[in-house]
Design a protein around this motif. Structure first.
Motif, mmCIF file in Angstrom:
data_model
loop_
_atom_site.group_PDB
_atom_site.id
_atom_site.type_symbol
_atom_site.label_atom_id
_atom_site.label_comp_id
_atom_site.label_asym_id
_atom_site.label_seq_id
_atom_site.Cartn_x
_atom_site.Cartn_y
_atom_site.Cartn_z
ATOM 1 N N VAL A 75 -18.707 14.138 -11.408
ATOM 2 C CA VAL A 75 -19.447 13.905 -12.639
ATOM 3 C C VAL A 75 -20.916 14.262 -12.418
ATOM 4 O O VAL A 75 -21.401 14.284 -11.296
ATOM 5 N N LEU A 76 -21.599 14.521 -13.528
ATOM 6 C CA LEU A 76 -23.026 14.830 -13.558
ATOM 7 C C LEU A 76 -23.820 13.531 -13.522
ATOM 8 O O LEU A 76 -23.423 12.534 -14.113
ATOM 9 N N LEU A 77 -24.949 13.543 -12.825
ATOM 10 C CA LEU A 77 -25.826 12.365 -12.748
ATOM 11 C C LEU A 77 -27.064 12.620 -13.612
ATOM 12 O O LEU A 77 -28.076 13.140 -13.133
ATOM 13 N N PRO A 78 -27.026 12.268 -14.887
ATOM 14 C CA PRO A 78 -28.154 12.586 -15.768
ATOM 15 C C PRO A 78 -29.430 11.839 -15.412
ATOM 16 O O PRO A 78 -30.520 12.310 -15.752
ATOM 17 N N ALA A 79 -29.332 10.710 -14.745
ATOM 18 C CA ALA A 79 -30.530 9.947 -14.411
ATOM 19 C C ALA A 79 -31.456 10.705 -13.465
ATOM 20 O O ALA A 79 -32.639 10.371 -13.345
ATOM 21 N N LEU A 80 -30.940 11.730 -12.788
ATOM 22 C CA LEU A 80 -31.769 12.531 -11.890
ATOM 23 C C LEU A 80 -32.569 13.592 -12.629
ATOM 24 O O LEU A 80 -33.379 14.282 -12.010
ATOM 25 N N ARG A 81 -32.374 13.710 -13.950
ATOM 26 C CA ARG A 81 -32.973 14.809 -14.707
ATOM 27 C C ARG A 81 -33.609 14.283 -15.987
ATOM 28 O O ARG A 81 -33.255 13.218 -16.479
ATOM 29 N N HIS A 82 -34.519 15.062 -16.558
ATOM 30 C CA HIS A 82 -35.092 14.694 -17.846
ATOM 31 C C HIS A 82 -34.130 15.121 -18.943
ATOM 32 O O HIS A 82 -33.576 16.231 -18.905
ATOM 33 N N PRO A 83 -33.894 14.282 -19.960
ATOM 34 C CA PRO A 83 -32.881 14.616 -20.975
ATOM 35 C C PRO A 83 -33.182 15.867 -21.788
ATOM 36 O O PRO A 83 -32.252 16.525 -22.261
ATOM 37 N N ILE A 84 -34.452 16.217 -21.980
ATOM 38 C CA ILE A 84 -34.742 17.449 -22.719
ATOM 39 C C ILE A 84 -34.237 18.664 -21.933
ATOM 40 O O ILE A 84 -33.557 19.545 -22.480
ATOM 41 N N LEU A 85 -34.547 18.706 -20.650
ATOM 42 C CA LEU A 85 -34.120 19.834 -19.825
ATOM 43 C C LEU A 85 -32.606 19.856 -19.679
ATOM 44 O O LEU A 85 -31.981 20.923 -19.751
ATOM 45 N N LEU A 86 -31.996 18.680 -19.480
ATOM 46 C CA LEU A 86 -30.551 18.630 -19.310
ATOM 47 C C LEU A 86 -29.834 18.990 -20.606
ATOM 48 O O LEU A 86 -28.836 19.719 -20.590
ATOM 49 N N ALA A 87 -30.334 18.497 -21.734
ATOM 50 C CA ALA A 87 -29.733 18.855 -23.027
ATOM 51 C C ALA A 87 -29.793 20.360 -23.247
ATOM 52 O O ALA A 87 -28.841 20.971 -23.766
ATOM 53 N N HIS A 88 -30.907 20.979 -22.875
ATOM 54 C CA HIS A 88 -31.063 22.428 -23.018
ATOM 55 C C HIS A 88 -30.057 23.172 -22.144
ATOM 56 O O HIS A 88 -29.402 24.136 -22.586
ATOM 57 N N GLN A 89 -29.908 22.736 -20.892
ATOM 58 C CA GLN A 89 -28.965 23.384 -19.981
ATOM 59 C C GLN A 89 -27.530 23.250 -20.482
ATOM 60 O O GLN A 89 -26.766 24.220 -20.487
ATOM 61 N N LEU A 90 -27.157 22.050 -20.893
ATOM 62 C CA LEU A 90 -25.784 21.824 -21.344
ATOM 63 C C LEU A 90 -25.500 22.562 -22.650
ATOM 64 O O LEU A 90 -24.388 23.062 -22.858
ATOM 65 N N ALA A 91 -26.482 22.624 -23.543
ATOM 66 C CA ALA A 91 -26.289 23.361 -24.788
ATOM 67 C C ALA A 91 -26.080 24.848 -24.502
ATOM 68 O O ALA A 91 -25.204 25.501 -25.101
ATOM 69 N N THR A 92 -26.871 25.387 -23.593
ATOM 70 C CA THR A 92 -26.712 26.801 -23.236
ATOM 71 C C THR A 92 -25.360 27.050 -22.584
ATOM 72 O O THR A 92 -24.683 28.045 -22.872
ATOM 73 N N LEU A 93 -24.949 26.140 -21.698
ATOM 74 C CA LEU A 93 -23.653 26.273 -21.042
ATOM 75 C C LEU A 93 -22.514 26.173 -22.053
ATOM 76 O O LEU A 93 -21.512 26.895 -21.958
#
Length: 366
Positions: A75-93
């Motif tokens: 599983v992905l650990l979102p707490a290690l990342r900022h949600p704006i950057l992670l949301a952008h990465q996941l949306a692109t993926l």
């Protein structure tokens, strides 16, 4: 999603332990998994505790190399990342995969190594769960494609819009890991799916009922969201010799988790045994030992994870793995009674195959 679906967990950590560092081979394994009939391909996350290839970059390559299988983080650990950057990465993926992404997420297992990982990136370990919850809420806002604002205890932003938006309206499905009361309530409140690895079928069945009941309670005062998709992460090892299967499972698990097998078995679903049919019982009624184990789990609309260790011959039909790379998962599928072309999820622990040369992909229909 209907019926049993099975996926392949790419051996990112196993490759790193062997010192190979060849992500191209992992992409080749994902292509092979799709050809062999797997329903999904997954990758794990642990940049410091158990270093491996970055799961989002790897799945981006897999998205371009495959056409049908779902892509998941387990599983992905979102707490290690900022949600704006992670949301952008996941949306692109999600865009790259044409909406095939499943965002499996977790808080991180509470042990010293995981604590050290959070400390290394400057995130307080004690805040990981609240950061996870805020991240899910913030990312769902960002996945709307609109300009949004959010304010929480850990993250706050105003008038932010990301592009591109996800392929699916509302973003990829979010599956949460976890066991126990607080985690199960969090799954019912926030998640589209549940990805646990409980050590017993009784625990799984009880917690599945808890999630369903809590979801129904929440929907009494809010719009219905539908049932939570239940899944199971299980580690299995088969060999014609049950003692060898047990030895291989111990070696594989203890290398992967850097912990005694008994400790891992107390919290995770594990199985080691033989695929051979029992010699007793009425003709036509006996089943292979792993099928009995597999069938004991509550019937669910689920993805299950299969894991095994390297061996010199296929424990399902005794052929050499060197010339049996492409058909071995089908033998495994028949062993589990899944029918032809239905292979169970597998985290292949070892160099089972060398990737074949990459074939040219046919162009997608506009």
């Amino acid at each position: 999603m209907s019926g049993l679906q099975v996926g392949y967990l790419l051996p990112t950590r196993d490759q790193a332990v062997r010192g190979e560092h060849e992500p191209g081979r992992l992409v080749a394994q994902a292509r092979r998994a799709e050809r062999l009939g797997f329903d999904s391909v997954w990758a794990g996350d642990s940049p410091v505790t158990r270093p491996r290839a970055d799961l989002l970059l790897l799945l981006a390559a897999v998205a371009e190399a495959t056409e049908r299988v779902a892509l998941g983080t387990a599983v992905l650990l979102p707490a290690l990342r900022h949600p704006i950057l992670l949301a952008h990465q996941l949306a692109t993926l999600d865009r790259l995969s044409d909406g095939r992404l499943i965002a499996g997420m977790g808080g991180g297992f509470p042990n010293p190594n995981t604590r050290a990982q959070f400390m290394a990136v400057g995130v307080p370990f004690g805040s990981r769960i609240s950061r996870l919850e805020e991240s899910v809420d913030a990312m769902r806002l960002l996945w709307s494609g609109e300009t949004v604002s959010y304010r929480g205890e850990h993250f706050a932003f105003s008038d932010v819009r990301i592009a591109p938006p996800p392929s699916r309206p509302g973003g990829p499905a979010v599956w949460l890991a976890g066991s126990g009361g607080p985690a199960l309530r969090r799954v019912a409140r926030l998640a589209d799916g549940w990805l646990p690895y409980p050590p017993t079928t009784a625990t799984y069945a009880e917690e599945l009922r808890t999630v369903a009941a809590e979801r129904r309670r929440i929907e009494e005062d809010s719009p219905p969201r539908g049932p939570v998709t239940p899944a199971l992460y299980a580690t299995l090892c088969l060999d014609r010799d049950p003692e060898k299967a047990a030895v291989r499972l111990r070696a594989s698990v203890e290398t992967y988790y850097d912990a005694p097998l008994e400790k891992v078995a107390s919290v995770q679903a594990l199985f080691a045994g033989t695929p051979a049919r029992p010699s007793t019982g009425s003709p036509g009624t006996s089943r292979p030992e792993p099928v009995t184990w597999w069938s004991a789990w509550p019937p669910t609309t689920t993805r299950r994870t299969w894991s095994c260790s390297p061996t010199t011959s296929c424990p399902f039909c005794a052929r050499s793995t060197h010339d049996h790379v492409r058909t071995r998962p089908r033998c495994l599928a028949r062993t589990l009674g899944l029918g032809p072309g239905r292979a169970p999820a597998a985290r292949l622990r070892g160099p089972y195959a060398h990737p074949r040369p990459r074939r040219a992909r046919r162009p997608r229909t506009p």
